[in-house]
Design a protein around this motif. Structure first.
Motif, PDB file in Angstrom:
ATOM      1  N   ASP A  48      26.038 -40.613   9.363  1.00 54.45           N
ATOM      2  CA  ASP A  48      24.683 -40.973   8.948  1.00 54.45           C
ATOM      3  C   ASP A  48      23.729 -39.796   9.055  1.00 54.45           C
ATOM      4  O   ASP A  48      22.734 -39.726   8.327  1.00 54.45           O
TER       5      ASP A  48
ATOM      6  N   HIS B  24      37.365 -50.536  12.418  1.00 55.95           N
ATOM      7  CA  HIS B  24      36.029 -50.638  13.001  1.00 55.95           C
ATOM      8  C   HIS B  24      35.445 -52.029  12.738  1.00 55.95           C
ATOM      9  O   HIS B  24      34.850 -52.642  13.626  1.00 55.95           O
TER      10      HIS B  24
ATOM     11  N   ARG C  73      31.376 -41.760  15.267  1.00 56.94           N
ATOM     12  CA  ARG C  73      31.697 -41.038  14.033  1.00 56.94           C
ATOM     13  C   ARG C  73      30.734 -41.452  12.920  1.00 56.94           C
ATOM     14  O   ARG C  73      30.225 -40.612  12.186  1.00 56.94           O
ATOM     15  N   TYR C  74      30.475 -42.742  12.796  1.00 54.31           N
ATOM     16  CA  TYR C  74      29.579 -43.207  11.741  1.00 54.31           C
ATOM     17  C   TYR C  74      28.137 -42.760  11.985  1.00 54.31           C
ATOM     18  O   TYR C  74      27.396 -42.510  11.028  1.00 54.31           O
TER      19      TYR C  74
ATOM     20  N   SER D 102      37.667 -47.327   9.029  1.00 54.89           N
ATOM     21  CA  SER D 102      36.638 -48.267   8.605  1.00 54.89           C
ATOM     22  C   SER D 102      37.097 -49.713   8.777  1.00 54.89           C
ATOM     23  O   SER D 102      36.360 -50.552   9.313  1.00 54.89           O
TER      24      SER D 102
END
Length: 136
Positions: A103, A37, A98-99, A34
């Motif tokens: 989601d 990113h 990945r996010y 995170s």
């Protein structure tokens, strides 16, 4: 609602010590992904995209300007900077995928989230290494 007198209100203690643990090694893998990113997103937005557009614009002006930039990119230090920007782009790409999956509620549990974070970090390093070999 009647307010209490100022003397009766409780006050927070003054001069409380604050401790911020900024050691990234203590973070779990999803936390590292995170933070990286976010850092790579800001880096690309502020530096990489404008720089690449400017270089592209100047190389299209004339064959001489293209030769100048080709000479710059032959420098090993410049190649190292390019490899750093490649890692930023590739990591941001993989973490973004990945996010998107998170989601969609895919891999949101603790163990799959940790595995996907490891995959993002390893895939970013491998893709960067493959492209770095190609550059050198």
């Amino acid at each position: 609602m009647a307010s209490r007198p100022i003397a009766a209100r409780k006050r927070a203690p003054q001069d409380r010590p604050k401790y911020y643990d900024l050691n990234l090694l203590n973070l779990p893998m999803p936390g590292l992904v995170s933070i990286f990113h976010r850092i790579t997103g800001v880096t690309m937005f502020l530096f990489l995209i404008p720089l690449v557009l400017w270089i592209f614009q100047t190389t299209l002006r004339s064959p001489e300007s293209f030769a100048v930039w080709k000479g710059y990119f032959a420098n090993p230090l410049m190649k190292l900077i390019v490899v750093g920007f490649i890692w930023a782009f590739v990591h941001h790409l993989f973490a973004g995928m990945r996010y998107l999956l998170l989601d969609l509620h895919i891999g949101i549990a603790k163990e799959p989230a940790q595995r996907s974070a490891k995959v993002v970090l390893i895939a970013g390093i491998l893709a960067t290494a493959i492209l770095a070999v190609r550059i050198w």
